[in-house]
Scaffold this active site. Structure first.
Site, PDB file in Angstrom:
ATOM      1  N   PHE A 113      28.190  61.889  36.533  1.00 11.11           N
ATOM      2  CA  PHE A 113      26.967  61.131  36.799  1.00 11.11           C
ATOM      3  C   PHE A 113      26.644  61.252  38.287  1.00 11.11           C
ATOM      4  O   PHE A 113      27.522  61.076  39.130  1.00 11.11           O
ATOM      5  CB  PHE A 113      27.184  59.672  36.412  1.00 11.11           C
ATOM      6  CG  PHE A 113      25.913  58.879  36.374  1.00 11.11           C
ATOM      7  CD1 PHE A 113      25.037  58.988  35.301  1.00 11.11           C
ATOM      8  CD2 PHE A 113      25.579  58.027  37.411  1.00 11.11           C
ATOM      9  CE1 PHE A 113      23.857  58.255  35.266  1.00 11.11           C
ATOM     10  CE2 PHE A 113      24.404  57.290  37.380  1.00 11.11           C
ATOM     11  CZ  PHE A 113      23.539  57.401  36.310  1.00 11.11           C
ATOM     12  N   TYR A 209      27.881  47.031  31.041  1.00 10.35           N
ATOM     13  CA  TYR A 209      26.578  46.813  30.397  1.00 10.35           C
ATOM     14  C   TYR A 209      26.292  47.820  29.294  1.00 10.35           C
ATOM     15  O   TYR A 209      25.291  47.692  28.603  1.00 10.35           O
ATOM     16  CB  TYR A 209      25.437  46.818  31.425  1.00 10.35           C
ATOM     17  CG  TYR A 209      25.475  47.940  32.442  1.00 10.35           C
ATOM     18  CD1 TYR A 209      25.124  49.234  32.100  1.00 10.35           C
ATOM     19  CD2 TYR A 209      25.872  47.692  33.757  1.00 10.35           C
ATOM     20  CE1 TYR A 209      25.164  50.249  33.034  1.00 10.35           C
ATOM     21  CE2 TYR A 209      25.913  48.703  34.710  1.00 10.35           C
ATOM     22  CZ  TYR A 209      25.552  49.985  34.343  1.00 10.35           C
ATOM     23  OH  TYR A 209      25.598  50.992  35.265  1.00 10.35           O
ATOM     24  N   LYS A 210      27.157  48.831  29.121  1.00 14.72           N
ATOM     25  CA  LYS A 210      26.907  49.813  28.058  1.00 14.72           C
ATOM     26  C   LYS A 210      27.610  49.350  26.771  1.00 14.72           C
ATOM     27  O   LYS A 210      27.187  48.397  26.153  1.00 14.72           O
ATOM     28  CB  LYS A 210      27.399  51.189  28.503  1.00 14.72           C
ATOM     29  CG  LYS A 210      26.671  51.736  29.745  1.00 14.72           C
ATOM     30  CD  LYS A 210      27.193  53.120  30.092  1.00 14.72           C
ATOM     31  CE  LYS A 210      26.754  53.605  31.450  1.00 14.72           C
ATOM     32  NZ  LYS A 210      25.324  53.847  31.584  1.00 14.72           N
TER      33      LYS A 210
HETATM   34  C1  LIG Z   1      29.255  57.620  34.647  1.00 13.09           C
HETATM   35  C2  LIG Z   1      28.467  56.683  35.482  1.00 13.09           C
HETATM   36  N1  LIG Z   1      28.878  56.428  36.738  1.00 13.09           N
HETATM   37  C3  LIG Z   1      28.175  55.593  37.533  1.00 13.09           C
HETATM   38  C4  LIG Z   1      27.028  54.970  37.106  1.00 13.09           C
HETATM   39  C5  LIG Z   1      26.285  54.064  38.033  1.00 13.09           C
HETATM   40  O1  LIG Z   1      26.492  52.734  37.701  1.00 13.09           O
HETATM   41  P1  LIG Z   1      25.834  51.523  38.506  1.00 13.09           P
HETATM   42  O2  LIG Z   1      24.363  51.694  38.445  1.00 13.09           O
HETATM   43  O3  LIG Z   1      26.279  50.305  37.772  1.00 13.09           O
HETATM   44  O4  LIG Z   1      26.352  51.562  39.901  1.00 13.09           O
HETATM   45  C6  LIG Z   1      26.589  55.196  35.796  1.00 13.09           C
HETATM   46  C7  LIG Z   1      25.364  54.529  35.294  1.00 13.09           C
HETATM   47  O5  LIG Z   1      24.919  54.709  34.202  1.00 13.09           O
HETATM   48  C8  LIG Z   1      27.317  56.077  34.965  1.00 13.09           C
HETATM   49  O6  LIG Z   1      26.915  56.347  33.723  1.00 13.09           O
END
Ligand SMILES: Cc1ncc(COP(=O)(O)O)c(C=O)c1O
Length: 397
Positions: A113, A209-210
């Protein structure tokens, strides 16, 4: 044996909606409404600041951490909740690098991500010019783990395709060259069994939250292996990670174990919603969830491939190699997803052309899968996506 009819009854899903986006934002656990209302009126409203002690607000990050820890194979007392996942990625990677001071290379992959890569880049910049983030293809991660590597920072399940890394093998490979393993479980926690203690992961982080259904903006979690817990510097040394926050010392002394990974004031109202969400998880066995998730995903793939030949599977076909989502490539994927949403089937879209569908056995069953396939077949077969209103890009896709 998990009774998925019982777990489904624990959620408030709008009538007529088939919700296939729990991999992005889980739905509302019914009990969260009363629980959050109780925190507002009986706790915050009545207790005011005494709620930190009387209602146990200050202890919630550790208590919730342990409840999540049970779902990811963590040793009790080694997971804590707080902040956002991006923040926790930073903390975990910074701690890992501090434990390998003679090494300068971090390995990640281009399926990660972007926020993880951004946070790592920012961190390495502050650490010095000689640090390097090597981003390789997912299939090349194992070979990239050489003796100059300080840490690997890998998201177990790819957010776009659902492809799953072999956590045990990559962790073992990292350890074999003296590197540490930092795992992002954003698309794993609540999606499939994770065995952090069993694979010997050094650090893990994830969001709630997922698949865990904690609600929009629910706090993240971080795990630190027992062998590092009292040595890992927290990097973000906020007062609630201090050994004695209410001594108000001018010098920072890290707290014991995982407590040091706390940063600032915890989000009490959001944690109350998460508490209700985790009550549902007490009714579920992760092995049952995994078996049903694979069956639902397989059923969806078979249905879509039979009904929509223009869509190309972008996820591994083999259930064991996937997380709990299925993605299809389609040139007009964005518009098609909007047309689906307009008809009550909610998934999401990831650029450039991925239609993403999450399968969450706690509240999705075979009937939902078949109904979703039927609507998708109509949208694609009759080109219902080809309408101007479906082509206007929203800020969140
Ligand atoms: C694999 C992964 N890492 C990091 C994040 C970022 O999370 P946050 O917006 O809660 O910091 C996400 C968000 O969907 C994610 O899917």
């Amino acid at each position: 044996m998990t009774d998925f009819a019982d777990t489904k009854a624990m959620f408030d899903l709008p009538e007529g909606v088939i919700y296939l986006d729990g991999n992005s934002l889980g739905p509302l656990p019914r009990a969260a409404k009363a629980r959050v209302a109780g925190v507002l009126t009986e706790e915050w409203g009545e207790m005011l600041i005494t709620g930190w002690n009387k209602a146990g607000w200050m202890a919630m990050p550790m208590a919730l951490g342990d409840r999540i820890g049970r779902l990811i194979g963590a040793e009790p007392g080694h997971t804590v909740v707080g902040d956002t996942l991006s923040i926790k990625v930073y903390q975990a990677l910074a701690a890992a690098l501090a434990l390998r001071p003679d090494r300068r290379v971090v390995i990640s992959d281009n399926g990660n991500f972007p926020s993880d890569l951004y946070m790592a880049t920012g961190l390495l910049k502050t650490l010095g010019e000689d640090y390097e983030l090597r981003v390789v293809d997912p299939e090349a991660v194992e070979a990239a783990i050489t003796e100059e590597v300080a840490a690997i920072m890998i998201t177990e399940v790819d957010y776009r395709s659902g492809r799953k890394h072999d956590m045990a093998a990559l962790t073992a490979r990292a350890h074999s060259v003296g590197a540490l393993a930092v795992w992002d479980l954003a698309h794993s926690a609540g999606a499939l069994p994770v065995d952090l203690a069993g694979v010997g992961a050094d650090f893990a982080v994830g969001c709630t939250y997922k698949y865990l259904n904690g609600g929009p903006g629910a706090p993240a979690f971080i795990y630190v292996a027992p062998k590092h817990a009292d040595h890992a510097p927290p990097a973000l040394s906020g007062w609630l990670g201090h050994a004695a926050p209410f001594a108000f010392d001018l010098d920072y002394r890290p707290g014991a174990g995982i407590e040091r990974m706390r940063v600032g004031t915890p989000p009490v109202i959001q944690m109350a919603a998460l508490e209700s969400a985790l009550d549902v998880w007490d009714m579920a066995d992760m092995a049952d969830v995994r078996a049903k998730s694979i069956a639902l995903c397989d059923r969806f793939i078979a249905g879509v491939e039979a009904a929509c030949p223009g869509l190309v599977l972008a996820s591994p076909r083999e259930g064991a190699e996937r997380g709990s989502q299925v993605s299809f490539r389609f040139e007009h994927g964005y518009a098609a997803m909007q047309a689906l949403i307009a008809r009550g089937v909610i998934g999401d879209f990831r650029a450039p052309d991925i239609m993403r569908f999450g399968f969450t056995p706690l509240y999705i069953n075979e009937g939902d899968v078949d109904a979703a396939v039927a609507v998708l077949a109509e949208v694609i077969g009759q080109k219902l996506w080809d309408a101007p209103e479906y082509k206007v890009r929203n800020a969140v896709t």
